[in-house]
Every structure is written in C-alpha cells, then in structure tokens.
Scaffold this active site. Structure first.
Site, PDB file in Angstrom:
ATOM      1  N   HIS A 258       0.841  -1.199   0.000  1.00  0.00           N
ATOM      2  CA  HIS A 258       0.000   0.000   0.000  1.00  0.00           C
ATOM      3  C   HIS A 258       0.872   1.243   0.000  1.00  0.00           C
ATOM      4  O   HIS A 258       1.917   1.260   0.648  1.00  0.00           O
ATOM      5  CB  HIS A 258      -0.929   0.024   1.228  1.00  0.00           C
ATOM      6  N   ASP A 309      -7.945  -5.770  -0.318  1.00  0.00           N
ATOM      7  CA  ASP A 309      -8.385  -6.568  -1.469  1.00  0.00           C
ATOM      8  C   ASP A 309      -8.070  -8.048  -1.312  1.00  0.00           C
ATOM      9  O   ASP A 309      -8.718  -8.889  -1.942  1.00  0.00           O
ATOM     10  CB  ASP A 309      -7.741  -6.033  -2.756  1.00  0.00           C
TER      11      ASP A 309
HETATM   12  N1  CMC Z   1       4.091  -7.574  -4.439  1.00  0.00           N
HETATM   13  C1  CMC Z   1       5.427  -7.621  -4.434  1.00  0.00           C
HETATM   14  N2  CMC Z   1       6.210  -6.574  -4.121  1.00  0.00           N
HETATM   15  C2  CMC Z   1       5.586  -5.438  -3.789  1.00  0.00           C
HETATM   16  C3  CMC Z   1       4.190  -5.319  -3.776  1.00  0.00           C
HETATM   17  C4  CMC Z   1       3.447  -6.450  -4.115  1.00  0.00           C
HETATM   18  N3  CMC Z   1       2.115  -6.391  -4.124  1.00  0.00           N
HETATM   19  N4  CMC Z   1       3.849  -4.074  -3.415  1.00  0.00           N
HETATM   20  C5  CMC Z   1       4.990  -3.417  -3.201  1.00  0.00           C
HETATM   21  N5  CMC Z   1       6.031  -4.242  -3.443  1.00  0.00           N
HETATM   22  C6  CMC Z   1       7.448  -3.897  -3.319  1.00  0.00           C
HETATM   23  C7  CMC Z   1       7.888  -3.099  -4.514  1.00  0.00           C
HETATM   24  O1  CMC Z   1       8.311  -3.936  -5.568  1.00  0.00           O
HETATM   25  C8  CMC Z   1       9.015  -2.311  -3.925  1.00  0.00           C
HETATM   26  O2  CMC Z   1      10.106  -3.196  -3.715  1.00  0.00           O
HETATM   27  P1  CMC Z   1      11.610  -2.757  -3.981  1.00  0.00           P
HETATM   28  O3  CMC Z   1      11.833  -1.634  -2.994  1.00  0.00           O
HETATM   29  O4  CMC Z   1      12.386  -3.990  -3.725  1.00  0.00           O
HETATM   30  O5  CMC Z   1      11.625  -2.285  -5.390  1.00  0.00           O
HETATM   31  C9  CMC Z   1       8.488  -1.964  -2.531  1.00  0.00           C
HETATM   32  O6  CMC Z   1       7.591  -3.016  -2.206  1.00  0.00           O
HETATM   33  C10 CMC Z   1       7.762  -0.619  -2.460  1.00  0.00           C
HETATM   34  O7  CMC Z   1       6.643  -0.674  -3.312  1.00  0.00           O
HETATM   35  P2  CMC Z   1       6.197   0.460  -4.310  1.00  0.00           P
HETATM   36  O8  CMC Z   1       5.959  -0.145  -5.654  1.00  0.00           O
HETATM   37  O9  CMC Z   1       7.111   1.632  -4.201  1.00  0.00           O
HETATM   38  O10 CMC Z   1       4.816   0.880  -3.714  1.00  0.00           O
HETATM   39  P3  CMC Z   1       3.837   1.970  -4.333  1.00  0.00           P
HETATM   40  O11 CMC Z   1       3.453   2.846  -3.208  1.00  0.00           O
HETATM   41  O12 CMC Z   1       4.400   2.621  -5.548  1.00  0.00           O
HETATM   42  O13 CMC Z   1       2.619   1.083  -4.825  1.00  0.00           O
HETATM   43  C11 CMC Z   1       0.799  -0.392  -4.656  1.00  0.00           C
HETATM   44  C12 CMC Z   1       1.567   0.726  -3.955  1.00  0.00           C
HETATM   45  C13 CMC Z   1      -0.455  -0.688  -3.844  1.00  0.00           C
HETATM   46  C14 CMC Z   1       0.384   0.063  -6.058  1.00  0.00           C
HETATM   47  C15 CMC Z   1       1.692  -1.619  -4.727  1.00  0.00           C
HETATM   48  O14 CMC Z   1       1.971  -2.087  -3.425  1.00  0.00           O
HETATM   49  C16 CMC Z   1       1.078  -2.727  -5.560  1.00  0.00           C
HETATM   50  O15 CMC Z   1       1.234  -2.732  -6.780  1.00  0.00           O
HETATM   51  N6  CMC Z   1       0.356  -3.677  -4.923  1.00  0.00           N
HETATM   52  C17 CMC Z   1      -0.353  -4.704  -5.656  1.00  0.00           C
HETATM   53  C18 CMC Z   1      -1.698  -4.174  -6.145  1.00  0.00           C
HETATM   54  C19 CMC Z   1      -2.701  -4.017  -5.043  1.00  0.00           C
HETATM   55  O16 CMC Z   1      -2.872  -4.894  -4.211  1.00  0.00           O
HETATM   56  N7  CMC Z   1      -3.432  -2.886  -5.060  1.00  0.00           N
HETATM   57  C20 CMC Z   1      -4.481  -2.593  -4.068  1.00  0.00           C
HETATM   58  C21 CMC Z   1      -4.115  -1.372  -3.293  1.00  0.00           C
HETATM   59  S1  CMC Z   1      -5.044  -1.069  -1.810  1.00  0.00           S
HETATM   60  C22 CMC Z   1      -6.723  -1.155  -2.098  1.00  0.00           C
HETATM   61  C23 CMC Z   1      -7.210  -0.648  -3.403  1.00  0.00           C
HETATM   62  O17 CMC Z   1      -6.969   0.468  -3.817  1.00  0.00           O
HETATM   63  O18 CMC Z   1      -7.916  -1.448  -4.023  1.00  0.00           O
END
Ligand code: CMC
Length: 373
Positions: A258, A309
C-alpha cells in the site's frame, strides 16, 4: 522560477484538503469516525449518508435517505437493454462504466448545487447494485429482477442477483465490505474524480472517471486478481513455492502493499477473521491454507502486508460470487466516497493542473517530410 517539486507517483505530496476521511499509518476514519467503530456498529447506509452529508443520520434522516435510494433502484429499460447488448466476454467493470454513463441520462437532477449533487449521488448509489445484478442474471440467461424496497443495500444486491432474500451472514459480509471500501482519501480513483470535477465537469463524468481508474489491478482490480491467484493452487506448499519464486522474480502480487499503510491495512485486519470463519463454516480449509501460505511467505520474504483486497477477494469467492463482480462491488461502495469528493471539490474549486518535468529532445527545427530520414 518557482522551486521545482517532483515525486514520482506524487508519493507523499499533499494535493488538496479534505474533510471526508483521514488515512494515516495507524488509523482510518470517515469524517472523524474510526473505521473499527463503523465496521462494528454502523450499516453501509449510515456510512453512505455520513459521506454525502457531514455527520451520521438521525433515525428520521436515515429513513428518508433509504427511501430516496429505493426510489431510484430499478433501471430504465434502455439501461437494461444496453447491458443486454454488451458482448458476454466484456469485463464487469467495463459494463458498469457504460451502464452508469447511460443511467446518468435518465437522472432528472442535473445541476451543480449541493442538494442536486447529493441527489445525483443517491441516484448513482441506487443503480450500481442493480446494474451488477442485471448483468449477472442476463449472462446466466435469466430475467432481471426488480428491487424490493425496504431491503438493505447489501441485501438488495443479493436479492436482485439471486432472486431470493439472502441469509443474515451473507448480508452482513457484503455490508461490511461496502463499509470498508467506501472511502479512502486521495486514492487514485477519488483523485481522478476530483481532477474531472475541477474542470467544472459533472457528477456522472467524475464517477465514470472513478470507475475507469479503480478498474486497474494496482487499485480496485486487485481483489479479482488476488482471488485468481489463490484459485491457482491446490495446496499451501504449492502456493508457498510459487510465492517464493515470484518474489525472487520481483513480481507484484495483487492484494499486497500500500502506498500509505506500511504497518498494515486496518480494513484487511477487520475483514480477515470474518472471512476465515466463513471459510471454516463452508469447509474450505484448503483455500484458507493457500491464502495464508501466500500471505505468510510475502511477509517472511519481503515484510509486505496484505491490503483489504486480499481477504475481500476470498470473502466474495466463499459467498459464491463470480470473480468478475468483485471490483464492481467495490464501485457499489466507493461511489459514496467519490461523490463526497466531487461535492467537496465543487464547493471549493480550483482547477487541478500540475506541471511536468520535460525530459524529451532539446528544441530542434522542423524539416519537410522529403528532407527527413
Ligand atoms: N508484491 C510484491 N512486491 C511489492 C508489492 C506487491 N504487491 N507491493 C509493493 N512491493 C514492493 C515493490 O516492488 C518495492 O520493492 P523494492 O523496494 O524492492 O523495489 C516496494 O515493495 C515498495 O513498493 P512500491 O511499488 O514503491 O509501492 P507503491 O506505493 O508505488 O505502490 C501499490 C503501492 C499498492 C500500487 C503496490 O503495493 C502494488 O502494486 N500492490 C499490488 C496491487 C494491489 O494490491 N493494489 C491494491 C491497493 S489497496 C486497495 C485498493 O486500492 O484497491
């Protein structure tokens, strides 16, 4: 030149003020009411009223509100006909986007003052469950069912989808997920809806913007993707092995992570125990094993928490709902949050128009086509 401030993904940027909700590391509150209390004591209708107005309703206000929602539940024939004409393979979110837009043409309450905007929000709130249920039934070769005034919002959807009044447990679980999904500050879809509103566009355009934005798997679409993942495995060890490899391969696993919550998502923590009880009651221990194998492995290897989710996908699956309706059900709830943001943006508007940092080619001269190449 003004100081340049740039954060990819607008991470950490305060992009506006809101009175609708607060999303903090260790708390989530709608207009000051903690989500834990709303989840335990309120109904979704009360939460919807709270978001569209400024406070929880009195008994009389709640009755009047539900009466107004009930008055709009049945879809105009043209909307049902539009849904029936959409090819069966089209995803539920795309159907919803089209059908909400179509339903908007039958809303008499156009206009941009607060009362008119609330009336439009009530109209959208009323039609979304009917649209989802109508699509479900038509795909199943069944006739749509009219709404039954007096049922709760959650029960209404289940009734219109399946043709019988639902059990209390199923109604409670839908109601709870609607409460948990209703509002979340400047998330991508609410922000997108505010951007649309900020040009002095209209409620329906803003809501449709929200639907298109929520659909993506990094946002609301994650509840469907999380369930598709859980379904792939027949045992906990198989799920664990896949998850370990996915982490090595740096795959994003839907339903985890998140932007704001780094200590965990309150909504997921509230829902998970109820989902787990339901799984045990339905004799689905194997699905639970897979669910926890993925979750525990991601935690052990990456220290990333689940978001709402993840348990929501399995909750809906255990209730026998087709995966294609999970994100539409998120919309059935989040329309209240979007509408609250639209009203707030209209009330205190300045067009949202940020700048970009140009990283393309330096200035260069135009040459006629014959002189290029
Ligand atoms: N699976 C694997 N690695 C992850 C995930 C994940 N779901 N989420 C974050 N990471 C890792 C990411 O790769 C990064 O790692 P590193 O530092 O090694 O590169 C680190 O955690 C930080 O993540 P980020 O991509 O900078 O996080 P963000 O704030 O840009 O993105 C997010 C937030 C929710 C889009 C992302 O966590 C994600 O893509 N999650 C999967 C999709 C998801 O479940 N979305 C629902 C969000 S909450 C409810 C809603 O809105 O529906």
């Amino acid at each position: 030149m003004a100081e340049e401030l740039y954060r990819p993904g607008l991470e950490g940027i305060i992009a506006g003020e809101t009175e609708v909700s607060t999303v903090e590391q260790d708390s989530l509150a709608y207009r000051g009411y903690p989500i834990e209390q709303l989840a335990e004591h309120a109904t979704f209708e009360e939460v919807a009223y709270l978001l569209l107005h400024d406070d929880l309703p009195t008994v009389g206000q709640l009755q009047e509100f539900t009466r107004r929602v009930d008055a709009h539940r049945n879809l105009p024939a043209a909307v049902t006909d539009t849904i029936a004409r959409i090819p069966p393979q089209v995803p539920g979110m795309d159907v919803l986007r089209t059908a909400i837009s179509m339903a908007g043409h039958f809303d008499q309450s156009s206009g941009g003052d607060r009362e008119q905007l609330v009336e439009q929000a009530i109209h959208v709130l009323a039609v979304v469950p009917s649209i989802i249920a109508t699509r479900l039934r038509l795909l199943d070769g069944k006739q749509p069912i009219d709404a039954k005034p007096g049922l709760s919002h959650a029960a209404q959807f289940l009734y219109q989808a399946f043709g019988e009044e639902p059990e209390a447990l199923e109604t409670r679980l839908i109601d709870l997920t609607l409460i948990l999904y209703a509002e979340h500050e400047f998330n991508a879809s609410a922000f997108a809806a505010r951007v649309t509103t900020s040009t002095l566009s209209d409620m329906y355009s803003a809501i449709v913007t929200g639907v298109g934005t929520l659909k993506g798997p990094l946002h609301g679409g994650a509840n469907e993707e999380a369930m598709r993942l859980i379904k792939r495995f027949s045992s906990g060890p198989e799920a664990k092995a896949w998850t370990e490899q996915a982490i090595v391969d740096k795959q994003k696993i839907m339903g985890f992570g998140h932007r704001v919550y780094k200590n965990g998502d309150h909504r997921a923590r509230i829902l998970e125990p109820l989902m787990a009880d339901l799984a045990r009651q339905r004799g689905q221990q194997n699905l639970l094993d897979v669910y926890f194998a993925i979750k525990d492995t991601i935690w052990e290897r990456k220290q990333i928490h689940m978001n709402v989710d993840y348990p929501c996908g399995l909750t809906y699956y255990l209730m026998g709902l087709p995966i294609d309706v999970y994100t539409p059900l998120f919309v059935a709830s989040r329309v209240t949050g979007w509408a609250a943001h639209v009203i707030e943006q209209f009330t205190n508007n300045r067009i949202i128009r940020p700048r970009s940092r140009y990283v393309g080619p330096a200035l260069r001269d135009y040459r006629p086509a014959a002189q290029r190449g």
